[in-house]
Scaffold this active site. Structure first.
Site, PDB file in Angstrom:
ATOM      1  N   ASP A  84       0.816  -1.205   0.000  1.00  0.00           N
ATOM      2  CA  ASP A  84       0.000   0.000   0.000  1.00  0.00           C
ATOM      3  C   ASP A  84       0.857   1.265   0.000  1.00  0.00           C
ATOM      4  OD1 ASP A  84      -2.615   1.408   0.473  1.00  0.00           O
ATOM      5  OD2 ASP A  84      -1.620   1.960   2.338  1.00  0.00           O
ATOM      6  N   GLU A  93       1.181  -0.528  -5.152  1.00  0.00           N
ATOM      7  CA  GLU A  93       0.245   0.561  -5.421  1.00  0.00           C
ATOM      8  C   GLU A  93       1.085   1.835  -5.454  1.00  0.00           C
ATOM      9  OE1 GLU A  93      -3.359   3.241  -3.626  1.00  0.00           O
ATOM     10  OE2 GLU A  93      -1.798   2.376  -2.377  1.00  0.00           O
TER      11      GLU A  93
END
EC number: 2.4.1.18
Length: 729
Positions: free
Chosen positions: A409, A462
């Site tokens: 993330d 990401e």
């Protein structure tokens, strides 16, 4: 030998003495051994032989709080236990301070070097046996603490009875507590260097935790579960390579489905195994991606502010229940990815922040150690012990829980020192630049170690900027990820499809621009949870027009996505066009499947997954420019796109998409090879909720040159639809 003064005894009974093992337990003296012990509120203490139970010594109370001292006239260290009296009750107990350290020096070295891949084998709470005595060993890193104690339901959360041993060079504390086992609740009571008691801390390496809002760690056994997925791992490389179909269903376990009749409760891991797995398999997805599974205190963070990185959240059951869920996925040929959050951590008082009274896991300077957008701390990637903590955690999920890959993330927030900061709010690196060199080294290290130990794994970033080489090998200067989310494609295509069809001709480039860089990385095309929250509306809600046009738009968009180069990811609810934004507090709107338009979208997604996995030209060269060829990229007036998907030794696939509400009959498209082009999929099919305008199963090519090609086909393209053809044998 240390002289035991009243001041030292006072510090011990108050839980403030820095080196309890120098005082408590057995110590050689001139005429045998002196044994000291502290049992709060005890009135008497006897030292008894383990051989025959005889009394070796009657201890003398040296402090009325329960500090005792006994002299044993023996030439060798005695084998003993205590009988502790509390008025009219007596208990036989082991002396926890008679046990030596069980930490190998080599482990301490690796941890301090930032390369300890199995740090979780050393740290945390481990049920074990020492000198034939069962119990639990606790180990924690707190180098600047004056004292650290284990507190829990077994000692009424009073730390002075279970103060730990400090390994001074490394700052690691340990304690073996006899006869303490699985299920015990615990935290660490830490006194800072001034002796002030901090808020009780959960175990950074805790393997289980209480269900929020409770915060304690729970003693758990790591290696007991018997796995049944050997067959899955024997063929693991079949689903991780770039030339394989990868279609990911992203799930928030707490809101996929709820039991409304039972106070809107969550489904358990085992219930999810029974319901979610068959559903995902029936839909044709190849992977399940779980939003963060590590324990987190605040439901509204969706798991992206974890406190217990090593503990699967107890909201849905035990750690073994989660292993069962993963096991069932593998037995049903589904890979499991989880979101991993090494970029920041929350400020909750029981978490990692100011862990020993100093910035330990985070940077001391808020310009490096605090994230203003999320009100969270940022890890200090330059600290070796923090690197060991995080790197070992990545490997932990793959080894202990058989997870198949990690979606990392917020990578952009890790890479840039000035991420979301104004001038003067960040510190440049040693070269004066904005790149976070320590975070870059850390990400490369993690990817290298993961792929070395788990070659089948899937590491996904990401990353929302144009950072070069995210999915390139570290040996080539890249970050070493296997894949990167294509945020550019997602933003541009959603921006395009959200516009009224009459305006799309002026934004044609939004749908073609992604092909300028589609092969610069190994991309995943993400329609994730982030696109259906915070007022963005659901995917269906973004579509313009009336209900028919909205569903037709979405059907065409999905077909464009599934045939566009890149692996696929769709957030739950998108597969049946949920009408409302996602709400983490409620179940998906499953009742909408009673409406034909919604069930038609579900049937389409199922068909797209089947098409994608059955037709190698749609996936084998997903990450190679040779796998894609524009046929028509410039018909902006009609908002039509036509392209080929290709692969070596495979028949090409022709995709034509019409993003206006006007059907185009007899639209001519150039092809390279003569023959019959069979219609594989038409999003306007009545099966999907469309009007059923099509090409009666396929079209024959004609010797009419078109689009700089010697042959062409004349096709019907329904309004707001995509059609997919393949040259027949």
């Amino acid at each position: 030998m240390l002289s035991i003064t009243p001041e030292i005894i006072k510090e011990i009974v108050q839980g403030e003495y820095h080196d309890v093992f120098a005082v408590l337990g057995p110590h050689a003296q001139k005429n045998g051994y002196v044994i000291r012990a502290f049992f709060p509120a005890a009135k008497t203490l006897q030292v008894k032989s383990k051989l025959d139970g005889s009394v070796l010594a009657e201890a003398v109370m040296r402090n009325e709080e329960g500090f005792f001292e006994a002299n044993c006239n023996c030439s060798e260290k005695p084998s003993y236990y205590f009988t502790v009296g509390y008025g009219d009750k007596e208990f036989d107990v082991e002396d926890m301070y008679r046990f030596g350290s069980t930490i190998p020096e080599g482990d301490l070295y690796l941890f301090g070097e930032g390369t300890y891949e199995q740090a979780y084998r050393l740290f945390g709470a481990h049920p074990t046996e020492v000198d034939g005595v069962p119990g639990c060993r606790f180990t924690v890193w707190a180098p600047n603490a004056k004292t650290v104690a284990v507190v829990g339901d077994f000692n009424f959360w009073q730390g002075r009875a279970h103060v730990m041993r400090k390994h001074i060079p490394s700052g690691i504390w340990e304690l073996f507590i006899p006869y303490l086992g699985e299920g015990a609740l615990y935290k660490y009571e830490i006194r800072n260097h001034s002796g002030d008691c901090l808020p009780h801390k959960a175990d950074p390496y805790g393997f289980a935790a209480q269900k929020p809002p409770e915060q304690a760690s729970v003693v758990s056994v790591l290696d007991r579960y018997e796995w049944n997925d050997a067959e899955w791992f024997a063929k693991a490389n079949n689903w991780t390579q770039r030339d394989r179909p990868i279609s990911i269903y992203e799930v928030h376990l707490g809101s996929w489905k709820r039991v409304v009749e039972e106070d809107n409760r969550y489904l358990s891991y085992k219930e999810l195994a029974a319901d979610l797995i068959p559903y995902v398999k029936s839909m044709g997805f190849t992977h399940i991606q779980l939003m963060p599974i590590s324990e987190f205190p605040f439901d509204g963070s969706w798991g992206y502010q974890p406190v217990g990185l090593y503990a699967p959240t107890s909201r849905f059951g035990s750690p073994e229940d989660f292993k069962y869920f993963v096991d069932c996925c593998h037995q049903n040929d589904l890979a499991v990815l989880i979101d991993w959050v090494p970029g920041h951590f929350p400020t909750d008082s029981h978490g990692l922040g100011l862990f020993d009274g100093t910035p330990l896991y985070e940077h001391a300077d808020s310009r490096q150690g605090f994230h203003p957008d999320w009100n969270t701390y940022i890890y200090n990637y330059g600290r070796h012990e923090v690197k060991s903590f995080l790197m070992a955690n990545a490997l932990f999920w793959l080894e202990q829980y058989h997870i198949d890959g990690l979606r990392v993330d917020a990578v952009a927030s890790m890479l840039y020192l000035d991420y979301s900061r104004k001038d003067g709010e960040w510190l440049p690196n040693s070269y004066g630049g904005r790149e976070n060199l320590e975070a870059i080294d850390f990400l490369r290290l993690v990817n290298e170690r993961v792929y070395k130990r788990f070659p089948h794994a899937m590491m996904v970033a990401e990353e929302s900027t144009a950072w070069p080489g995210v999915s390139s090998p570290t040996s080539c200067g890249g970050l070493g990820f296997g894949y990167k989310w294509n945020m550019g494609w997602m933003n541009d295509s959603l921006q395009y499809i959200s516009k009224e069809p009459i305006h799309r001709q002026y934004h044609h480039h939004d749908m073609t621009f992604s092909l300028h860089y589609a092969f610069s990385e190994n991309f995943v095309l993400p329609l994730s949870h982030d696109e259906v929250v915070h007022g963005k509306r659901s995917l269906l809600g973004r579509m313009p027009g009336d209900a028919w046009q909205q569903f037709a738009n979405l059907r065409a968009y999905y077909a464009f996505m599934w045939t566009h180069p890149g692996k696929k990811l769709l957030f739950m609810g998108g597969e049946f066009a949920q009408g409302m934004e996602w709400n983490h507090d409620t179940s998906l709107s499953w009742h909408q499947l009673e409406i034909d338009y919604h069930s038609g979208i579900q049937t389409l997604v199922k068909s797209l997954n089947r098409l994608y996995t059955d037709v190698p030209a749609l996936y084998k060269e997903d990450c190679m420019s040779s796998g894609f060829e524009w046929v028509e990229a410039d018909d902006r007036h009609n908002s039509i796109f036509a392209f080929l998907r290709k692969a070596k030794d495979e028949k090409p696939v022709l995709v034509v998409a019409n993003f206006t509400p006007v059907a185009r009959e007899g639209y001519r498209v150039g092809v390279n090879q003569p023959g019959y082009y069979r219609e594989l999929l038409n999003t306007d099919s009545e099966l999907f909720g469309g009007s059923n305008l099509g090409n009666e199963g396929g079209v024959h090519s004609e010797e009419i040159a078109w689009h700089q090609r010697p042959q062409s086909v004349s096709i019907n393209i329904p309004a707001l639809a995509a059609v997919v053809f393949q040259l027949d044998s």
